[in-house]
Design a protein around this motif. Sequence first.
Motif, PDB file in Angstrom:
ATOM      1  N   ALA A 128     -44.729 -24.082  16.398  1.00  0.00           N
ATOM      2  CA  ALA A 128     -45.264 -22.717  16.455  1.00  0.00           C
ATOM      3  C   ALA A 128     -46.282 -22.488  15.348  1.00  0.00           C
ATOM      4  O   ALA A 128     -46.230 -23.104  14.282  1.00  0.00           O
ATOM      5  CB  ALA A 128     -44.146 -21.694  16.345  1.00  0.00           C
ATOM      6  N   VAL A 129     -47.219 -21.581  15.631  1.00  0.00           N
ATOM      7  CA  VAL A 129     -48.179 -21.083  14.647  1.00  0.00           C
ATOM      8  C   VAL A 129     -47.955 -19.573  14.557  1.00  0.00           C
ATOM      9  O   VAL A 129     -48.139 -18.855  15.542  1.00  0.00           O
ATOM     10  CB  VAL A 129     -49.637 -21.397  15.051  1.00  0.00           C
ATOM     11  CG1 VAL A 129     -50.608 -20.845  14.019  1.00  0.00           C
ATOM     12  CG2 VAL A 129     -49.833 -22.891  15.232  1.00  0.00           C
ATOM     13  N   VAL A 130     -47.535 -19.097  13.377  1.00  0.00           N
ATOM     14  CA  VAL A 130     -47.171 -17.690  13.206  1.00  0.00           C
ATOM     15  C   VAL A 130     -48.195 -17.005  12.307  1.00  0.00           C
ATOM     16  O   VAL A 130     -48.414 -17.427  11.160  1.00  0.00           O
ATOM     17  CB  VAL A 130     -45.764 -17.558  12.578  1.00  0.00           C
ATOM     18  CG1 VAL A 130     -45.407 -16.094  12.360  1.00  0.00           C
ATOM     19  CG2 VAL A 130     -44.727 -18.244  13.462  1.00  0.00           C
ATOM     20  N   PRO A 131     -48.848 -15.922  12.794  1.00  0.00           N
ATOM     21  CA  PRO A 131     -49.800 -15.186  11.950  1.00  0.00           C
ATOM     22  C   PRO A 131     -49.095 -14.547  10.760  1.00  0.00           C
ATOM     23  O   PRO A 131     -47.982 -14.030  10.884  1.00  0.00           O
ATOM     24  CB  PRO A 131     -50.357 -14.116  12.898  1.00  0.00           C
ATOM     25  CG  PRO A 131     -50.059 -14.611  14.279  1.00  0.00           C
ATOM     26  CD  PRO A 131     -48.789 -15.384  14.165  1.00  0.00           C
ATOM     27  N   LEU A 132     -49.750 -14.566   9.592  1.00  0.00           N
ATOM     28  CA  LEU A 132     -49.150 -13.987   8.399  1.00  0.00           C
ATOM     29  C   LEU A 132     -49.045 -12.471   8.490  1.00  0.00           C
ATOM     30  O   LEU A 132     -48.193 -11.872   7.837  1.00  0.00           O
ATOM     31  CB  LEU A 132     -49.965 -14.374   7.153  1.00  0.00           C
ATOM     32  CG  LEU A 132     -49.989 -15.870   6.805  1.00  0.00           C
ATOM     33  CD1 LEU A 132     -50.797 -16.112   5.540  1.00  0.00           C
ATOM     34  CD2 LEU A 132     -48.576 -16.406   6.623  1.00  0.00           C
ATOM     35  N   ASP A 133     -49.913 -11.822   9.303  1.00  0.00           N
ATOM     36  CA  ASP A 133     -49.837 -10.367   9.410  1.00  0.00           C
ATOM     37  C   ASP A 133     -48.740  -9.906  10.375  1.00  0.00           C
ATOM     38  O   ASP A 133     -48.493  -8.700  10.509  1.00  0.00           O
ATOM     39  CB  ASP A 133     -51.186  -9.785   9.849  1.00  0.00           C
ATOM     40  CG  ASP A 133     -51.669 -10.347  11.189  1.00  0.00           C
ATOM     41  OD1 ASP A 133     -50.856 -10.976  11.911  1.00  0.00           O
ATOM     42  OD2 ASP A 133     -52.851 -10.165  11.517  1.00  0.00           O
ATOM     43  N   VAL A 139     -48.626 -17.388  17.814  1.00  0.00           N
ATOM     44  CA  VAL A 139     -49.778 -17.684  18.648  1.00  0.00           C
ATOM     45  C   VAL A 139     -49.276 -18.236  19.987  1.00  0.00           C
ATOM     46  O   VAL A 139     -48.303 -19.007  20.018  1.00  0.00           O
ATOM     47  CB  VAL A 139     -50.671 -18.722  17.931  1.00  0.00           C
ATOM     48  CG1 VAL A 139     -51.759 -19.240  18.859  1.00  0.00           C
ATOM     49  CG2 VAL A 139     -51.272 -18.121  16.678  1.00  0.00           C
ATOM     50  N   PRO A 140     -49.869 -17.865  21.111  1.00  0.00           N
ATOM     51  CA  PRO A 140     -49.417 -18.392  22.408  1.00  0.00           C
ATOM     52  C   PRO A 140     -49.397 -19.920  22.411  1.00  0.00           C
ATOM     53  O   PRO A 140     -50.251 -20.560  21.768  1.00  0.00           O
ATOM     54  CB  PRO A 140     -50.451 -17.845  23.398  1.00  0.00           C
ATOM     55  CG  PRO A 140     -50.934 -16.589  22.759  1.00  0.00           C
ATOM     56  CD  PRO A 140     -50.949 -16.868  21.282  1.00  0.00           C
ATOM     57  N   TYR A 196     -40.991 -19.367  25.833  1.00  0.00           N
ATOM     58  CA  TYR A 196     -41.957 -18.382  25.348  1.00  0.00           C
ATOM     59  C   TYR A 196     -42.410 -17.512  26.530  1.00  0.00           C
ATOM     60  O   TYR A 196     -42.783 -18.036  27.593  1.00  0.00           O
ATOM     61  CB  TYR A 196     -43.180 -19.066  24.741  1.00  0.00           C
ATOM     62  CG  TYR A 196     -42.884 -19.799  23.448  1.00  0.00           C
ATOM     63  CD1 TYR A 196     -43.287 -19.285  22.224  1.00  0.00           C
ATOM     64  CD2 TYR A 196     -42.212 -21.020  23.453  1.00  0.00           C
ATOM     65  CE1 TYR A 196     -43.019 -19.958  21.034  1.00  0.00           C
ATOM     66  CE2 TYR A 196     -41.933 -21.706  22.275  1.00  0.00           C
ATOM     67  CZ  TYR A 196     -42.344 -21.173  21.071  1.00  0.00           C
ATOM     68  OH  TYR A 196     -42.073 -21.828  19.899  1.00  0.00           O
ATOM     69  N   PHE A 197     -42.392 -16.210  26.327  1.00  0.00           N
ATOM     70  CA  PHE A 197     -42.860 -15.265  27.346  1.00  0.00           C
ATOM     71  C   PHE A 197     -44.194 -14.711  26.865  1.00  0.00           C
ATOM     72  O   PHE A 197     -44.270 -13.990  25.851  1.00  0.00           O
ATOM     73  CB  PHE A 197     -41.841 -14.150  27.538  1.00  0.00           C
ATOM     74  CG  PHE A 197     -40.464 -14.675  27.887  1.00  0.00           C
ATOM     75  CD1 PHE A 197     -40.162 -15.075  29.180  1.00  0.00           C
ATOM     76  CD2 PHE A 197     -39.483 -14.806  26.908  1.00  0.00           C
ATOM     77  CE1 PHE A 197     -38.906 -15.573  29.499  1.00  0.00           C
ATOM     78  CE2 PHE A 197     -38.230 -15.298  27.220  1.00  0.00           C
ATOM     79  CZ  PHE A 197     -37.940 -15.690  28.518  1.00  0.00           C
ATOM     80  N   VAL A 198     -45.270 -15.073  27.594  1.00  0.00           N
ATOM     81  CA  VAL A 198     -46.628 -14.778  27.147  1.00  0.00           C
ATOM     82  C   VAL A 198     -47.324 -13.896  28.166  1.00  0.00           C
ATOM     83  O   VAL A 198     -47.304 -14.180  29.372  1.00  0.00           O
ATOM     84  CB  VAL A 198     -47.427 -16.092  26.953  1.00  0.00           C
ATOM     85  CG1 VAL A 198     -48.850 -15.802  26.509  1.00  0.00           C
ATOM     86  CG2 VAL A 198     -46.718 -16.992  25.928  1.00  0.00           C
ATOM     87  N   GLN A 199     -47.922 -12.814  27.663  1.00  0.00           N
ATOM     88  CA  GLN A 199     -48.704 -11.942  28.546  1.00  0.00           C
ATOM     89  C   GLN A 199     -49.968 -12.680  28.949  1.00  0.00           C
ATOM     90  O   GLN A 199     -50.752 -13.110  28.113  1.00  0.00           O
ATOM     91  CB  GLN A 199     -49.054 -10.652  27.801  1.00  0.00           C
ATOM     92  CG  GLN A 199     -49.788  -9.629  28.669  1.00  0.00           C
ATOM     93  CD  GLN A 199     -49.958  -8.324  27.939  1.00  0.00           C
ATOM     94  OE1 GLN A 199     -49.047  -7.504  27.895  1.00  0.00           O
ATOM     95  NE2 GLN A 199     -51.117  -8.130  27.343  1.00  0.00           N
ATOM     96  N   PRO A 206     -56.475  -9.639  26.005  1.00  0.00           N
ATOM     97  CA  PRO A 206     -56.267 -11.027  25.575  1.00  0.00           C
ATOM     98  C   PRO A 206     -54.809 -11.454  25.785  1.00  0.00           C
ATOM     99  O   PRO A 206     -53.906 -10.620  25.867  1.00  0.00           O
ATOM    100  CB  PRO A 206     -56.614 -10.985  24.085  1.00  0.00           C
ATOM    101  CG  PRO A 206     -56.303  -9.586  23.667  1.00  0.00           C
ATOM    102  CD  PRO A 206     -56.634  -8.721  24.866  1.00  0.00           C
ATOM    103  N   THR A 207     -54.609 -12.746  25.849  1.00  0.00           N
ATOM    104  CA  THR A 207     -53.240 -13.262  25.972  1.00  0.00           C
ATOM    105  C   THR A 207     -52.507 -13.083  24.653  1.00  0.00           C
ATOM    106  O   THR A 207     -53.106 -13.178  23.572  1.00  0.00           O
ATOM    107  CB  THR A 207     -53.268 -14.749  26.361  1.00  0.00           C
ATOM    108  OG1 THR A 207     -51.938 -15.226  26.480  1.00  0.00           O
ATOM    109  CG2 THR A 207     -53.993 -15.597  25.321  1.00  0.00           C
ATOM    110  N   GLN A 208     -51.198 -12.820  24.711  1.00  0.00           N
ATOM    111  CA  GLN A 208     -50.389 -12.693  23.503  1.00  0.00           C
ATOM    112  C   GLN A 208     -48.931 -13.005  23.815  1.00  0.00           C
ATOM    113  O   GLN A 208     -48.463 -12.814  24.933  1.00  0.00           O
ATOM    114  CB  GLN A 208     -50.509 -11.286  22.902  1.00  0.00           C
ATOM    115  CG  GLN A 208     -49.966 -10.181  23.793  1.00  0.00           C
ATOM    116  CD  GLN A 208     -49.931  -8.834  23.085  1.00  0.00           C
ATOM    117  OE1 GLN A 208     -49.722  -8.781  21.878  1.00  0.00           O
ATOM    118  NE2 GLN A 208     -50.132  -7.760  23.834  1.00  0.00           N
ATOM    119  N   THR A 209     -48.231 -13.500  22.802  1.00  0.00           N
ATOM    120  CA  THR A 209     -46.813 -13.814  22.957  1.00  0.00           C
ATOM    121  C   THR A 209     -45.998 -12.538  22.856  1.00  0.00           C
ATOM    122  O   THR A 209     -46.132 -11.773  21.894  1.00  0.00           O
ATOM    123  CB  THR A 209     -46.353 -14.809  21.863  1.00  0.00           C
ATOM    124  OG1 THR A 209     -47.171 -15.980  21.929  1.00  0.00           O
ATOM    125  CG2 THR A 209     -44.898 -15.187  22.063  1.00  0.00           C
TER     126      THR A 209
END
Length: 875
Positions: A128-133, A139-140, A196-199, A206-209
């Motif tokens: 996984a890649v997780v944004p710090l904010d 990230v999807p 993972y359930f991704v829009q 935009p796509t997002q988890t």
Amino acid sequence: MQQLARVIDSSFAARHRVEVYKMGKANGENAQVSFCPRLGRWIACSKNVGIAVSTREDLNLDVYSDSRYLFATRIAETWFEFLATRSAAQIEELKQILSSNTFVGELVGAAGHQHLVVYDHQHLIFYAVVPLDMTTPCVPPPAAIDIFDRLGITRVTSSLLGTVSNRAEFVDLLSRTSAEIASASIEQEEEGVVVYFVQAAEPDLPTQTLLLGKLKTLEYRLYRKLREKLSSYVLSKHTTRSKRLRMYEQESKELAQNHSMPKPLEYYFSFARAAFNFIDKYQWPERDIRDRYLDLLTAVRAEYDTLVNMTPDASPSSSSSSSRPALSFAAVAGAAASAVQPSSTSMATPASEWRVVAPPRPLIAPSDQIHCTVLIPIGIPGMGKTTMYELIRSRLAADIALHVVSSDECTNRELRRFKYDPMDKDKQKVFRRAAQEGSKTFFRTIGDILRQSNRLLRSVPKTNKMLLMFDKNHPPNALNRAISTVMQNCPAHLVVHPIAILPQTLSCAIQRQDYPLSLEFLHQCLQRVRRRVGHPTLNGTEPEYALTVVRFFKLFANQSLEDEVLRECGFKMVLRFPFTVQEDAYPFTESQRGALSRLVQITPPFEREPAPETLQEFNQLLDTVFPSSSSEVAEPAVASLAEVGNLFASSIASTFESAINIAAIEPISMRGKSSEKTTPAKRRLLYAGIDLAQHAAQVEPLLAETSNKFAQSCFVDLSVAGLYPAEGLHLTAVFWRDRTPDPTEVMYSYARSVEGSLFEAQLYKIVIVPGKVACALARTNARLEKDQIAHVTLATGGWRAAQSGHLLKALFYVNRALPEDVYAPPSAASECEQRTVQVGDETVTAFIHSLSAPLDWTGPMKMYYAESGSSPARN
């Protein structure tokens, strides 16, 4: 689940499509890596500990030597190994990405810390890649996979399960996936998967988890549940094995309800019974069930598959994208030999660290058994064990297969490998490293001989008798490892008879410390070593020879070598040899005795190098111990040694003749008389702690120094009569209580598992309450019972020793915890403090002396008992 339903339903209500991804679940230790541009440092984290490092050399900083940084430093080290394979442009891109994100993954293949899936080497697998904010869970998956693959980062497998646009499609897809993963074997899906359930991307969106969740294989959950039951069974005094098995079977049936399993449930129930039998037979401690569970399963599986002839299917081929390994116990199933032969694909720890616990083979006929007598010497260098072994070798019957394993030879091989140079300024550091590796080689060789006894015995036709000699010095704190190595590597066809070999010598007392060996014995051992030339590891031509011998001698301080104590360690016989001239016939002047006694007092332990002034005094004393005018004492008469060799050989012969059960044979003294059997008094466990008796001589000067610092007589009321008993000086790790909660049970199990191992204690502050108590605030690398403050009681007056902990908490705790700055070096103003504090119902004045540098004390973990009927004050 409610949150998942709520999020998914809101997406469907907005007419958004949801993509469902399946990603593999690595089975290791949580690992997180990021980058801080402001500091210019990589951030490596385990679950709850992080470190900031710029280069690999930063990992050598003293602050990271603490055990709490174990996984964080391993993660950083593995990350730097990966960076070494990347280009400068790739590293710069990684820094850019990780300045605003964190890579999350698993550290797999870490020696001694593999769970239920074995990996052939230590490396990082990311998922996984997780944004710090934290604007999104992560990230999807497609974007994360693109980053990992572009930069050559090892990742888990990934696949798109499908795209759904309404609740019915979603429920159907999730139900099918859940059933498929649950019924898969560990070989197929390892621990399980993360879903993972991704829009899905839309023209204006935009796509997002949205969310993610775990799905675990039922087989993995059953083996985890078995570990829980085995662990609680070992710790509990009140629950029977049958009850734990019933609980396991009932809970397993509930888990497997409405699901298919890779094998019938009865397979797992039978395997569980075999596991309980195994830990009962080999007395596996709870700590090893937790930390070496994969090794335990490997050994149990080898036995179980032999019994029922149910060999698991071969594991699938490895996947390059996920480095998927084969399950350890599947790789070794089907044959006993494969369970005890180390290999990169079948062991949970590297071969250099592996000590397998081989499973027994049931129903071994007496005619197929091999009887192995194991000789384990207890003594110090120069004792004469190698000479004695040669005498024994010359007197053994021809039908006994003999194997001698020399610790010196193992260490010498490592010295050659490390290119040891006696003239190198760092030679002691190199020697210690070689000695550690040599010790591993020694015990690994012992294990190999025991496990391969059937094959090795072919060199002696038509025999079932084997003699294994440990050519190694064993102080008391090394006996547990020696005995456990023998027992854990013993296959069922091998009947072992451990025999302790000791010098026949008197005891002595030096500065309130009792030694089971005499000064005359020590003097003769030193004399022999100083004559050595060409010895593999310890020559008399080297200046450190005497220091090494005396350090070994000091390991015997306040240790009992009585027959009953040694039998409790696992020895079946105790033999005492007159290795040296007996004390009453040995010419030893009072000046030599006094100098040797002082030499023992000033010698530091192995862990600490002597100060220059100590080394100077040591060498001066050595000149007095061995004056140039003195003549060396003759060795014991050859006839005497020959008589001993004959007696021993006949004892071994009779042992082999009636060796169905050696425990029936009385221990033999070297005068040919049987030792008297004694019934030990019943003992009540009180507590476990670090035995610091060897440092008792330093207590009185410490207290006097503190008293002088304050220019007061605060030490007067705690005079020598009030000093804590030298033999009992310790740092408490855990108390024993009759009805104790589980955490203390776990702690006490831990203390038992490391009994005899050396631990460190650093003394930072000396605290005296006049007329009441004197103690030291300490730090230790031993685990402490919850809410326990590391301390050493030095003297008692009007208070019991137990008040030391209460006093130190009252003085130093902030918000029920000990602040880190309490260990900081003192300033001139804070070196000596006087505080008034409330302890219980009393208000007292405490004199606090903060040491300019911590005082390093070392000692073995020890269990403290009370004889039945006695009620000592509890510390």
